[in-house]
Design a protein around this motif. Structure first.
Motif, short mmCIF file in Angstrom:
data_model
loop_
_atom_site.label_atom_id
_atom_site.label_comp_id
_atom_site.label_asym_id
_atom_site.label_seq_id
_atom_site.Cartn_x
_atom_site.Cartn_y
_atom_site.Cartn_z
N SER A 134 0.84 -1.21 0.00
CA SER A 134 0.00 0.00 0.00
C SER A 134 0.88 1.26 0.00
N ALA A 137 2.04 1.60 -3.59
CA ALA A 137 0.95 2.04 -4.48
C ALA A 137 0.59 3.50 -4.21
N GLY A 177 -5.85 6.31 4.64
CA GLY A 177 -5.14 5.19 5.28
C GLY A 177 -3.71 5.10 4.75
N VAL A 178 -3.21 3.88 4.62
CA VAL A 178 -1.80 3.71 4.22
C VAL A 178 -1.56 4.26 2.81
N VAL A 179 -2.42 3.90 1.85
CA VAL A 179 -2.27 4.41 0.49
C VAL A 179 -2.39 5.93 0.49
N ASP A 198 -11.76 11.72 4.49
CA ASP A 198 -11.92 10.41 5.11
C ASP A 198 -13.14 10.49 6.02
N ARG A 199 -13.73 9.33 6.31
CA ARG A 199 -14.91 9.37 7.17
C ARG A 199 -14.56 8.97 8.60
N SER A 220 -15.56 13.16 5.10
CA SER A 220 -16.13 12.70 3.83
C SER A 220 -17.65 12.54 3.91
N LEU A 240 -10.83 1.91 1.63
CA LEU A 240 -10.95 0.47 1.88
C LEU A 240 -11.99 0.26 2.96
N VAL A 267 -6.69 3.62 -7.00
CA VAL A 267 -5.83 2.60 -6.37
C VAL A 267 -6.71 1.47 -5.81
N ASP A 270 -8.29 -2.79 -7.04
CA ASP A 270 -8.17 -4.22 -6.72
C ASP A 270 -9.34 -4.70 -5.85
N GLN A 271 -10.11 -3.76 -5.32
CA GLN A 271 -11.34 -4.12 -4.58
C GLN A 271 -12.56 -3.67 -5.38
N VAL A 298 -4.60 0.65 -12.56
CA VAL A 298 -3.79 -0.57 -12.58
C VAL A 298 -3.97 -1.33 -11.26
N ALA A 299 -4.35 -2.60 -11.39
CA ALA A 299 -4.71 -3.37 -10.20
C ALA A 299 -3.48 -3.85 -9.43
N MET A 301 -0.22 -2.16 -8.94
CA MET A 301 0.73 -1.07 -9.13
C MET A 301 2.15 -1.42 -8.68
N PRO A 302 2.34 -2.10 -7.53
CA PRO A 302 3.72 -2.37 -7.09
C PRO A 302 4.52 -3.21 -8.07
P1 NAD Z 1 -6.52 1.49 4.74
O1 NAD Z 1 -7.48 0.63 5.47
O2 NAD Z 1 -5.20 1.81 5.37
O3 NAD Z 1 -7.21 2.91 4.40
C1 NAD Z 1 -8.50 3.03 3.87
C2 NAD Z 1 -9.12 4.33 4.33
O4 NAD Z 1 -10.35 4.52 3.62
C3 NAD Z 1 -9.46 4.38 5.83
O5 NAD Z 1 -8.81 5.48 6.45
C4 NAD Z 1 -10.99 4.53 5.85
O6 NAD Z 1 -11.46 5.33 6.93
C5 NAD Z 1 -11.22 5.22 4.50
N1 NAD Z 1 -12.60 5.14 4.00
C6 NAD Z 1 -13.43 4.08 3.96
N2 NAD Z 1 -14.60 4.44 3.43
C7 NAD Z 1 -14.52 5.74 3.12
C8 NAD Z 1 -15.41 6.70 2.55
N3 NAD Z 1 -16.67 6.36 2.22
N4 NAD Z 1 -14.98 7.97 2.36
C9 NAD Z 1 -13.72 8.32 2.70
N5 NAD Z 1 -12.83 7.47 3.26
C10 NAD Z 1 -13.23 6.20 3.47
O7 NAD Z 1 -6.32 0.82 3.30
P2 NAD Z 1 -5.06 1.00 2.34
O8 NAD Z 1 -4.00 0.02 2.69
O9 NAD Z 1 -4.71 2.43 2.27
O10 NAD Z 1 -5.68 0.50 0.94
C11 NAD Z 1 -6.57 1.33 0.18
C12 NAD Z 1 -6.96 0.58 -1.07
O11 NAD Z 1 -5.84 0.45 -1.96
C13 NAD Z 1 -7.44 -0.86 -0.84
O12 NAD Z 1 -8.54 -1.11 -1.68
C14 NAD Z 1 -6.27 -1.70 -1.25
O13 NAD Z 1 -6.65 -3.00 -1.63
C15 NAD Z 1 -5.78 -0.89 -2.41
N6 NAD Z 1 -4.42 -1.21 -2.91
C16 NAD Z 1 -4.29 -1.26 -4.26
C17 NAD Z 1 -3.05 -1.51 -4.82
C18 NAD Z 1 -2.93 -1.50 -6.32
O14 NAD Z 1 -1.88 -1.93 -6.82
N7 NAD Z 1 -3.91 -1.00 -7.06
C19 NAD Z 1 -1.93 -1.75 -4.01
C20 NAD Z 1 -2.10 -1.68 -2.62
C21 NAD Z 1 -3.36 -1.41 -2.07
#
Ligand code: NAD
Length: 363
Positions: A134, A137, A177-179, A198-199, A220, A240, A267, A270-271, A298-299, A301-302
């Protein structure tokens, strides 16, 4: 223990289970490591680098699977690899079993002990072996979005940070979150005008504490989302909801109303993605345009930066891998509830509840 590292064989997978740096740590702990020839070429490490770190080089995957007591990989074992697993052999890798009944059945039948990176936990309720991807990405999202903002790629023809006397681009990050946090770090570093939605107010407080007044934080809601998305030059979708499909926070009508040449980086694709107009793309053809808005979805990215991703992943997996090798899996799993949370299959049984429930196994 004899640790085996096969070359990844999934399509376009260039990462590798252990870096030479990690091999050296295992060897220093008294273990032997066997690496398939050319396993590290995708991250710029050749067989000599592995030999210098203390590994032996195996001619093929068959040799690695036949001899190793623990297999360390990145991607879930492919059908041909699953056939080579044996009873009691330890497998430490990403598995993502819930949507994959064929793999689950093969792992159950193999009798191997399968510890999945993605379900190992930490004391903050996080997933420490998913977080590095994350981070990658999140940081990449801004790089990809900046590229897409260039005119030649269909974008508005803007530099993220502007220049003195010219406004920077407005970057809106949905999900902090992390991304999201890593996207914010990169976007602020490039002097963009950055807003996060964020919510979860605790997430917003944390981000304010980290980034200070340079970052605008917004709770949010539908109204806030609509207002900020319509003003944005780039939107990063980083939400997420654990265990669920991503909510579609930006409708097709909102996309239509965005500025021509603005960019969506989904990002969360993938979900399922958080923009109604998103569909998954690949690194070979990462973007497409809907209603003059550039979409980057891109599903995996890493996968574009396998060297960074492999080192980041190894930093997170190494202590767990060493514990498994030093103590043997039984003791290592007993000693650490967070590592135990990674155990998905053992002795022909599924031991991860969500996987067992989804695929109809006894738990
Ligand atoms: P995370 O749980 O750390 O963060 C998600 C954040 O979304 C949380 O802070 C949550 O409060 C917030 N959230 C949820 N619903 C919301 C809404 N309605 N409005 C605003 N904020 C909301 O997750 P993460 O690790 O940051 O991952 C985020 C997404 O990125 C995931 O879907 C993960 O699978 C995806 N991801 C994709 C790739 C890629 O290559 N495309 C790589 C890594 C992660």
């Amino acid at each position: 223990m004899l640790i085996g590292v096969p070359k990844e064989i999934k399509n376009h997978e260039y990462r590798v289970g252990l870096t030479p740096t990690s091999v050296r740590e295992f060897v220093a702990h008294g273990h032997a490591v066997m690496v398939e020839t050319n396993a590290g070429v995708g991250i710029g490490c050749n067989d000599e680098d592995y030999v210098a770190a203390g590994a032996a080089i195996a001619a093929d995957a068959k040799d690695v699977f036949a001899k190793a007591e623990m297999i360390v990989k990145v991607k879930e074992p492919q059908a041909v690899e699953r056939k080579m697993l044996r009873e009691g052999q330890l497998l430490f890798t990403y598995l993502h079993l819930a949507p994959d009944p064929d793999q689950t059945r093969d792992l159950v039948d193999s009798g191997a002990v399968c510890v999945a990176y993605e379900t190992v936990t930490d004391s903050h309720g996080g997933l420490p072996l998913l977080a590095p991807m994350s981070q990658v990405a999140g940081r990449m999202s801004v790089q990809a979005g900046a590229h897409s903002l260039e005119r030649a790629h269909g974008g508005r023809g803007m530099l993220l940070g502007g220049v003195p006397g010219v406004e920077p681009a407005k970057v809106v990050v949905i999900g902090g979150g992390v991304v999201g946090e890593n996207a914010i770090y990169m976007a602020l570093g490039q002097a963009a005008d950055v807003t996060v939605l964020d919510r979860n107010v605790n997430v917003l407080s944390h981000l304010t504490n980290r980034f200070g007044a340079a970052l605008k934080t917004v709770y949010s809601t539908r109204e806030a989302l609509e207002r900020h998305v319509l003003e944005a030059d780039m939107v990063v979708g980083a939400v997420l909801v654990a265990g669920a499909e991503a909510p579609k926070l930006v409708s097709a009508e909102m996309v239509k109303a965005m500025k021509p040449g603005s960019v969506l980086v989904d990002v969360a694709i993938d979900q399922g993605g958080c923009f109604a107009t998103s569909h998954a793309t690949t690194h070979a053809d990462p973007t497409y345009i809907v209603d003059d808005v550039v979409h980057y979805c891109v599903a995996n990215m890493p996968g574009a930066v396998p060297r960074t991703s492999t080192y980041a992943l190894n930093n997170a997996t190494l202590p767990f891998g060493l514990a498994l090798a030093d103590k043997g899996y039984a003791q290592a799993l007993l000693d650490d509830a967070h590592l135990l949370a990674g155990l998905n299959v053992i002795g022909g049984k599924v031991t991860y509840k969500a996987v067992a429930d989804d695929l109809g196994y006894d738990y």
